[in-house]
Design an enzyme around this catalytic site. Structure first.
Site, PDB file in Angstrom:
ATOM      1  N   HIS A  18      15.283  -9.293  36.198  1.00 35.67           N
ATOM      2  CA  HIS A  18      14.047  -9.973  36.594  1.00 35.67           C
ATOM      3  C   HIS A  18      12.971  -9.670  35.551  1.00 35.67           C
ATOM      4  O   HIS A  18      13.218  -8.931  34.587  1.00 35.67           O
ATOM      5  CB  HIS A  18      13.632  -9.606  38.027  1.00 35.67           C
ATOM      6  CG  HIS A  18      13.359  -8.150  38.270  1.00 35.67           C
ATOM      7  ND1 HIS A  18      12.332  -7.473  37.650  1.00 35.67           N
ATOM      8  CD2 HIS A  18      13.974  -7.237  39.079  1.00 35.67           C
ATOM      9  CE1 HIS A  18      12.318  -6.218  38.065  1.00 35.67           C
ATOM     10  NE2 HIS A  18      13.318  -6.032  38.923  1.00 35.67           N
ATOM     11  N   HIS A  21      12.294  -6.107  34.139  1.00 31.43           N
ATOM     12  CA  HIS A  21      13.182  -5.616  33.075  1.00 31.43           C
ATOM     13  C   HIS A  21      12.798  -6.254  31.733  1.00 31.43           C
ATOM     14  O   HIS A  21      12.716  -5.597  30.704  1.00 31.43           O
ATOM     15  CB  HIS A  21      14.642  -5.950  33.376  1.00 31.43           C
ATOM     16  CG  HIS A  21      15.097  -5.488  34.726  1.00 31.43           C
ATOM     17  ND1 HIS A  21      15.532  -6.350  35.701  1.00 31.43           N
ATOM     18  CD2 HIS A  21      15.159  -4.245  35.275  1.00 31.43           C
ATOM     19  CE1 HIS A  21      15.853  -5.673  36.785  1.00 31.43           C
ATOM     20  NE2 HIS A  21      15.633  -4.383  36.559  1.00 31.43           N
ATOM     21  N   CYS A 127      18.715   9.062  46.840  1.00 32.64           N
ATOM     22  CA  CYS A 127      18.359   7.629  46.939  1.00 32.64           C
ATOM     23  C   CYS A 127      19.276   6.857  46.012  1.00 32.64           C
ATOM     24  O   CYS A 127      19.258   7.072  44.797  1.00 32.64           O
ATOM     25  CB  CYS A 127      16.899   7.384  46.565  1.00 32.64           C
ATOM     26  SG  CYS A 127      16.551   5.604  46.406  1.00 32.64           S
ATOM     27  N   CYS A 130      17.387   4.667  43.396  1.00 27.66           N
ATOM     28  CA  CYS A 130      16.951   5.410  42.198  1.00 27.66           C
ATOM     29  C   CYS A 130      18.126   6.129  41.547  1.00 27.66           C
ATOM     30  O   CYS A 130      17.989   6.636  40.440  1.00 27.66           O
ATOM     31  CB  CYS A 130      15.930   6.488  42.553  1.00 27.66           C
ATOM     32  SG  CYS A 130      14.404   5.905  43.257  1.00 27.66           S
ATOM     33  N   CYS A 150      12.592   6.702  50.524  1.00 27.51           N
ATOM     34  CA  CYS A 150      12.252   6.780  49.110  1.00 27.51           C
ATOM     35  C   CYS A 150      11.006   5.920  48.904  1.00 27.51           C
ATOM     36  O   CYS A 150      10.997   4.749  49.289  1.00 27.51           O
ATOM     37  CB  CYS A 150      13.408   6.222  48.283  1.00 27.51           C
ATOM     38  SG  CYS A 150      12.881   5.762  46.629  1.00 27.51           S
ATOM     39  N   HIS A 153      11.723   2.585  46.748  1.00 25.10           N
ATOM     40  CA  HIS A 153      12.510   1.500  47.309  1.00 25.10           C
ATOM     41  C   HIS A 153      12.187   1.190  48.768  1.00 25.10           C
ATOM     42  O   HIS A 153      12.653   0.185  49.298  1.00 25.10           O
ATOM     43  CB  HIS A 153      14.011   1.804  47.154  1.00 25.10           C
ATOM     44  CG  HIS A 153      14.441   1.773  45.724  1.00 25.10           C
ATOM     45  ND1 HIS A 153      14.419   2.883  44.925  1.00 25.10           N
ATOM     46  CD2 HIS A 153      14.832   0.738  44.934  1.00 25.10           C
ATOM     47  CE1 HIS A 153      14.807   2.541  43.695  1.00 25.10           C
ATOM     48  NE2 HIS A 153      15.057   1.258  43.678  1.00 25.10           N
ATOM     49  N   LYS A 306       6.068  -2.748  43.727  1.00 29.27           N
ATOM     50  CA  LYS A 306       6.908  -2.953  42.548  1.00 29.27           C
ATOM     51  C   LYS A 306       7.846  -4.147  42.778  1.00 29.27           C
ATOM     52  O   LYS A 306       8.549  -4.188  43.785  1.00 29.27           O
ATOM     53  CB  LYS A 306       7.732  -1.687  42.312  1.00 29.27           C
ATOM     54  CG  LYS A 306       8.616  -1.754  41.092  1.00 29.27           C
ATOM     55  CD  LYS A 306       9.459  -0.492  40.969  1.00 29.27           C
ATOM     56  CE  LYS A 306      10.412  -0.603  39.810  1.00 29.27           C
ATOM     57  NZ  LYS A 306      11.717  -0.016  40.081  1.00 29.27           N
ATOM     58  N   LYS A 309      14.620  -6.311  42.924  1.00 28.63           N
ATOM     59  CA  LYS A 309      15.665  -7.078  43.593  1.00 28.63           C
ATOM     60  C   LYS A 309      15.913  -6.513  44.986  1.00 28.63           C
ATOM     61  O   LYS A 309      16.189  -7.259  45.918  1.00 28.63           O
ATOM     62  CB  LYS A 309      16.956  -7.027  42.772  1.00 28.63           C
ATOM     63  CG  LYS A 309      16.898  -7.916  41.555  1.00 28.63           C
ATOM     64  CD  LYS A 309      17.163  -9.371  41.918  1.00 28.63           C
ATOM     65  CE  LYS A 309      16.845 -10.230  40.729  1.00 28.63           C
ATOM     66  NZ  LYS A 309      17.556 -11.461  40.596  1.00 28.63           N
TER      67      LYS A 309
HETATM   68  N1  MSP Z   1      19.393   2.507  34.760  1.00 35.60           N
HETATM   69  C1  MSP Z   1      18.146   3.181  34.897  1.00 35.60           C
HETATM   70  C2  MSP Z   1      17.587   3.586  33.558  1.00 35.60           C
HETATM   71  C3  MSP Z   1      18.494   4.442  32.748  1.00 35.60           C
HETATM   72  S1  MSP Z   1      17.816   4.798  31.187  1.00 35.60           S
HETATM   73  C4  MSP Z   1      18.793   5.970  30.590  1.00 35.60           C
HETATM   74  C5  MSP Z   1      17.153   2.260  35.578  1.00 35.60           C
HETATM   75  N2  MSP Z   1      17.430   0.975  35.537  1.00 35.60           N
HETATM   76  S2  MSP Z   1      16.535  -0.157  36.210  1.00 35.60           S
HETATM   77  O1  MSP Z   1      17.228  -1.385  35.929  1.00 35.60           O
HETATM   78  O2  MSP Z   1      16.292   0.134  37.580  1.00 35.60           O
HETATM   79  O3  MSP Z   1      15.148  -0.116  35.515  1.00 35.60           O
HETATM   80  C6  MSP Z   1      15.077  -0.141  34.151  1.00 35.60           C
HETATM   81  C7  MSP Z   1      13.683  -0.356  33.678  1.00 35.60           C
HETATM   82  O4  MSP Z   1      13.117  -1.548  34.210  1.00 35.60           O
HETATM   83  C8  MSP Z   1      12.741   0.775  34.068  1.00 35.60           C
HETATM   84  O5  MSP Z   1      11.931   1.093  32.955  1.00 35.60           O
HETATM   85  C9  MSP Z   1      11.916   0.184  35.147  1.00 35.60           C
HETATM   86  O6  MSP Z   1      10.665   0.752  35.255  1.00 35.60           O
HETATM   87  C10 MSP Z   1      11.839  -1.256  34.671  1.00 35.60           C
HETATM   88  N3  MSP Z   1      11.459  -2.072  35.770  1.00 35.60           N
HETATM   89  C11 MSP Z   1      12.182  -2.414  36.868  1.00 35.60           C
HETATM   90  N4  MSP Z   1      11.355  -3.073  37.727  1.00 35.60           N
HETATM   91  C12 MSP Z   1      10.118  -3.157  37.180  1.00 35.60           C
HETATM   92  C13 MSP Z   1       8.907  -3.739  37.550  1.00 35.60           C
HETATM   93  N5  MSP Z   1       8.752  -4.357  38.695  1.00 35.60           N
HETATM   94  N6  MSP Z   1       7.884  -3.665  36.677  1.00 35.60           N
HETATM   95  C14 MSP Z   1       8.003  -3.080  35.440  1.00 35.60           C
HETATM   96  N7  MSP Z   1       9.119  -2.518  35.074  1.00 35.60           N
HETATM   97  C15 MSP Z   1      10.166  -2.472  35.962  1.00 35.60           C
HETATM   98  O7  MSP Z   1      16.154   2.741  36.086  1.00 35.60           O
END
Ligand code: MSP
Length: 527
Positions: A18, A21, A127, A130, A150, A153, A306, A309
């Site tokens: 999304h 990311h 969690c 996370c 958590c 989430h 935040k 998904k």
């Molecule tokens: N897999 C772990 C990271 C491992 S790094 C060794 C993870 N993945 S994640 O897909 O949940 O998130 C990855 C990144 O996307 C994080 O930096 C997270 O903050 C970012 N984001 C996910 N949702 C977000 C928002 N709504 N807004 C901004 N960034 C967000 O955590």
């Protein structure tokens, strides 16, 4: 070797990407392109995190084996999204790749040999969202009782009881505090630094580095009943991808020695503790240098929470790029949200800025300039006459803006950098309005003034194209071509930021053409 190594977190492949990311990847990409444009050799790494309970359960729910699930999502969604936002990454790592798995095993053998791994029982909350063993202070009470939630989430944690291998994290409390006291720039922004310091000052407790109830992961080399805890597998991507653990003397090993430590590791604020506490502790345990800077950005919010998904609030990046284009996507998120703080996305805000700043501001300036050179000078850039104070003021402003924008990017203040470039664009727009080249064109006695004005505007666009290229590479490459710079000065990516304010680079006589409209006016999408 790379002078500058930038990483994004690797994203969980439990679902499609999304815009949260894509936001991190865009920021890393703008930073990468900016440093390339400075003349540095940059290595930009991104990738996906494929192991762990979250992905395993998503695959189960989808009725397929985890490998099949991740292969499909990576091919259909995660790799394509890099194209959607025009990411110029150098590598894309998947944690299921052999290069990663072998090196993760090697790393943990080293840490175990160094005396930082032992076996014990874990009992406590976890969690899955996370993928984190939670500490008591991390959780919030559920309304009406039940297991605590958590806060990220909004879901109940699960109670775990497992025999695990532990990482002796507590051994690194003092070393980390000392390191960060000496290097406050190593965790940014200041709010993130303070959060990390107060967590460290509370003292660290040892943490499980393996899981026994999870099958989808990298096996521990010394205990086949267990897999490496997903975070302690994922964090290692930053070094496995650049050659940690490669055969000594090999090219990959040399690349690693020359490239590590990372210069900037971008993370969302939710995963700061992993990156600014656990990760450097792991590196210290293996005798490796720690990253120079971990920068925690804020969240994209929906309804004050935040975007995620899990909460079903994710917006796919292509929903935005299909309408506005990738340049506007990159511009908007870097411009509208102060990097390091939370921000909300709204279609109306994006539409308004697109129209005001891109279509009317820059786009209009470019199309007026090229149209006038065509109309008044048959598409040939005229040689300027002597500059007046007006032109000199623009040249001085450009020098100031270029310096200020570079300082801003150094601090990862992308919004600030864009604001500086906009100041220059506004000044050029004002210059055109006040000099009225369409009036000058009617008076043969003003021919030389008209030449000067036309040259000044095109030369200003040359500088804007270079300054904005890291943010909007497509539109700026197109503008670069329209002002004839591609044919005379070479590819835009090879222009140096350090040289951008040197006035008079576009050779007179250059062919200026009116190409495609850079930021076309958009219809509102049908409801
Ligand atoms: N897999 C772990 C990271 C491992 S790094 C060794 C993870 N993945 S994640 O897909 O949940 O998130 C990855 C990144 O996307 C994080 O930096 C997270 O903050 C970012 N984001 C996910 N949702 C977000 C928002 N709504 N807004 C901004 N960034 C967000 O955590």
């Amino acid at each position: 070797m790379a002078d500058f190594y930038v990483t994004t977190p690797i994203y969980y492949v439990n679902d499609a990407p999304h815009i949260g990311h894509a936001y991190t990847t865009t920021a890393g990409d703008v930073l990468t392109r900016w440093h390339r444009q400075r003349g540095e050799s940059v290595w930009y790494l991104t990738g996906v995190d494929e192991h762990g309970t979250k992905v395993q359960r998503a695959a189960e729910a989808g009725g397929v084996a985890p490998q099949e699930w991740v292969d499909r999502l990576v091919t259909e969604s995660w790799r394509p999204v890099l194209g959607t936002i025009d990411a110029a990454n150098d590598d894309f790592i998947r944690t299921t790749e052999p290069r990663h798995q072998e090196r993760v095993q090697r790393f943990w053998e080293v840490v175990r040999d160094n005396g930082y791994v032992y076996e014990a029982d874990y009992e406590g909350p976890y969690c899955v969202g996370c993928e984190e063993f939670k500490l008591p202070g991390d959780l919030v009470e559920a309304e009406g009782g039940g297991p605590p939630l958590c806060p990220v989430h909004g879901r109940p944690v699960e109670m775990l009881r497992e025999k695990n291998w532990f990482f002796r994290l507590s051994a690194f409390t003092d070393a980390l505090i000392e390191h960060y006291e000496r290097h406050p720039e190593a965790v940014q922004p200041a709010s993130a630094y303070n959060e990390v310091m107060s967590f460290l000052r509370g003292g660290l407790v040892d943490i499980s580095m393996s899981r026994s109830s999870v099958a989808w992961g990298i096996g521990l080399p010394w205990d086949e009943q267990q897999v490496v805890y997903v975070w302690f597998d994922a964090l290692l991507n930053y070094i496995t991808a650049i050659g940690y653990g490669a055969d000594p003397g090999s090219e990959e090993a040399r690349f690693f020695a020359d490239t590590w430590p990372a210069d900037v590791q971008l993370v969302g604020k939710d995963i700061l503790r992993f990156h600014a506490v656990y990760w450097p502790a792991m590196l210290m345990a293996a005798g490796l240098p720690v990253p120079r800077c971990v920068f925690a950005h804020g969240w994209l919010l929906v309804g004050g929470e935040k975007m995620s998904k899990t909460r079903l609030t994710g917006i796919a990046p292509e929903q935005i790029t299909d309408h506005f284009g990738s340049d506007a996507f990159r511009y908007y998120f870097m411009r509208a949200i102060q990097f390091g703080q939370d921000g909300s996305f709204s279609w109306e805000d994006m539409s308004a800025r697109y129209t005001a700043e891109l279509a009317n501001g820059l786009g209009n300036l470019a199309s007026r300039a090229t149209a006038m050179v065509q109309r008044y000078r048959d598409g040939r850039l005229p040689a300027p006459g002597s500059p007046t104070d007006d032109e000199r003021a623009l040249q001085d402003l450009l020098a100031e803006v270029a310096r200020a924008a570079d300082d801003a990017v150094e601090r990862l203040d992308f919004a600030g950098a864009i604001a500086h470039v906009r100041r220059f664009i506004d000044a050029v727009n004002l210059y055109v309005t006040e000099r009225e080249p369409w009036v000058l064109a009617k008076d043969p006695g003003e021919a030389q003034r008209l030449d000067t004005v036309l040259y000044t505007v095109c030369e200003a666009l040359r500088a804007v194209a270079v300054l904005y290229n890291p943010v909007m590479p497509r539109a700026m490459t197109s503008m670069w071509g329209q002002i004839g710079a591609e044919a005379t000065l070479g590819p835009i990516g090879e222009q140096r930021l350090g040289d951008v304010a040197r006035w008079g680079q576009l050779p007179p006589g250059t062919t200026v053409s009116k190409g495609a409209i850079l930021f076309p006016r958009l219809e509102e999408p049908a409801e």
